[in-house]
Motif scaffolding. Structure first.
Motif, short mmCIF file in Angstrom:
data_model
loop_
_atom_site.label_atom_id
_atom_site.label_comp_id
_atom_site.label_asym_id
_atom_site.label_seq_id
_atom_site.Cartn_x
_atom_site.Cartn_y
_atom_site.Cartn_z
N UNK A 106 0.82 -1.21 0.00
CA UNK A 106 0.00 0.00 0.00
C UNK A 106 0.86 1.26 0.00
N UNK A 107 2.07 1.19 0.56
CA UNK A 107 2.95 2.35 0.56
C UNK A 107 3.36 2.72 -0.87
N UNK A 120 -8.24 2.79 2.45
CA UNK A 120 -7.26 1.75 2.17
C UNK A 120 -6.82 1.12 3.48
N UNK A 121 -6.17 -0.04 3.36
CA UNK A 121 -5.66 -0.70 4.56
C UNK A 121 -4.28 -1.25 4.29
N UNK A 122 -3.62 -1.67 5.35
CA UNK A 122 -2.33 -2.34 5.30
C UNK A 122 -2.19 -3.14 6.59
N UNK A 123 -1.06 -3.77 6.80
CA UNK A 123 -0.84 -4.51 8.03
C UNK A 123 -1.05 -3.57 9.21
N UNK A 124 -1.74 -4.07 10.23
CA UNK A 124 -2.09 -3.19 11.36
C UNK A 124 -0.86 -2.58 12.03
N UNK A 139 -6.89 5.71 5.97
CA UNK A 139 -6.41 4.39 6.38
C UNK A 139 -7.37 3.75 7.36
N UNK A 140 -7.77 2.52 7.05
CA UNK A 140 -8.62 1.73 7.93
C UNK A 140 -7.80 0.53 8.41
N UNK A 153 -6.56 -2.85 -1.63
CA UNK A 153 -5.46 -2.97 -0.69
C UNK A 153 -5.79 -4.05 0.33
N UNK A 154 -4.77 -4.72 0.84
CA UNK A 154 -5.02 -5.76 1.84
C UNK A 154 -4.15 -5.55 3.06
N UNK A 155 -4.56 -6.17 4.15
CA UNK A 155 -3.73 -6.22 5.34
C UNK A 155 -2.61 -7.24 5.11
N UNK A 156 -1.91 -7.64 6.18
CA UNK A 156 -0.72 -8.45 6.01
C UNK A 156 -0.96 -9.94 5.96
#
Length: 316
Positions: A106-107, A120-124, A139-140, A153-156
């Motif tokens: 996501x970065x 959008x999201x990414x690893x918490x 950012x969620x 976008x996805x989390x980790x």
């Protein structure tokens, strides 16, 4: 044939890279023909994960030819993403590609300006850093993945697999995506809005009383199950079940069951000629009016329209 291009740059972590390769890069034309054309795009002989090297099929410039571009996790969050990768991703998006990031990929999307004004999201662990570095991104940190149409976008880690399967579901339908998940021995569908498991790890079914309950419930979706029915099966009070269920799945028993019923309805609409009334009965919805209401609210179109659209896409 749809081209999926997976971007790779030196030092990229290997987990998300491998997940995308396994979903899109393995020939599964026995499930959907044609399957994807897949290209690993990056510099020559790229070191990944600190232990391996991969040989890309093409340079980053091929991203602009892709229908779907996937950007895996970043190698170093303390440094700016590689400029050539950012430029290639931006060019692909401008050319009409669907762009998806996995974990801290996501970065890269944010640096390319693709996430400005978007959720959008990414690893918490890195959500606060993403929000601080790119304040125009909404950012969620609490969801598995975000589908914003042409940008996803996805989390980790495991959530990267969830997003890859979501893309397969969009392209080939629920039945095919579930077959891919079954071959990979992963859950067939975790909705993007489900919570990231920040403090509570997901236990193995044999280690948790709800493991067998989830399987038992999925085998009985045609029945009008209640929370009380599930609680009796789990030998818990309804209140205790609700707490444990939310800790495990990130959602309530009723919401989880509704998601599974809608998912089953999608499969039946794709693979059978059953009437909406018959599908409502088979999924425990009771009446076609109830199915239509929940299906339209969740999927965005009525069941009949979903069936027509899916079959038209399959025919193409």
């Amino acid at each position: 044939m749809s081209l999926v291009a997976l971007a790779v740059t030196p030092g990229v972590p290997h987990f998300e890279l491998a997940a995308a390769c396994d979903v899109f890069g393995v020939d599964r034309s026995d499930l959907a023909d044609p399957w994807y054309e897949f290209a690993l795009c990056g510099p020559d002989s790229v070191p990944v994960g600190g232990r391996f090297r991969v040989e890309p099929d093409a340079g980053l410039d091929r991203l602009v030819e892709a229908d779907t571009v996937i950007v895996p996790a970043c190698a170093d969050l303390d440094a700016d993403p590689p400029a050539e990768l950012v430029d290639a991703v931006r060019a692909a998006h401008e050319a009409g590609a669907r762009v998806a990031s996995l974990c801290t990929g996501a970065f890269v999307l944010a640096a390319a300006g693709l996430l400005d004004g978007r959720r959008a999201t990414t690893h918490w662990l890195h959500a606060a850093a993403l929000a601080a570095r790119y304040p125009r991104v909404r950012v969620d940190p609490d969801v598995l993945y975000v589908d914003d149409g042409a940008v996803l976008t996805s989390a980790g880690k495991a959530a990267a697999m969830d997003l890859c399967l979501h893309l397969v579901r969009l392209d080939h339908g629920s039945a095919v995506a579930n077959q891919v998940a079954r071959r990979l021995v992963v859950p067939p569908h975790r909705a993007g809005g489900q919570a990231q498991f920040v403090t509570t790890p997901v236990p193995e079914p044999r280690d948790h009383p709800l493991g067998a309950l989830l399987v038992w419930t999925l085998e009985r979706l045609d029945r009008p199950l209640t929370v009380e029915d599930l609680a009796r099966r789990a030998n818990m009070s309804s209140r205790h079940l609700a707490r444990v269920f939310t800790d495990l799945t990130g959602t309530t028993p009723l919401r989880w069951m509704l998601t599974q019923r809608i998912q089953r309805a999608q499969e039946l609409l794709e693979t059978t000629d059953d009437t909406v009334t018959a599908i409502a009965a088979a999924t425990g919805m009771g009446t076609d009016a109830t199915l239509r209401r929940h299906f339209n609210r969740t999927v965005g179109v009525p069941p009949e329209a979903y069936r027509r659209t899916f079959r038209a896409a399959a025919a193409r």
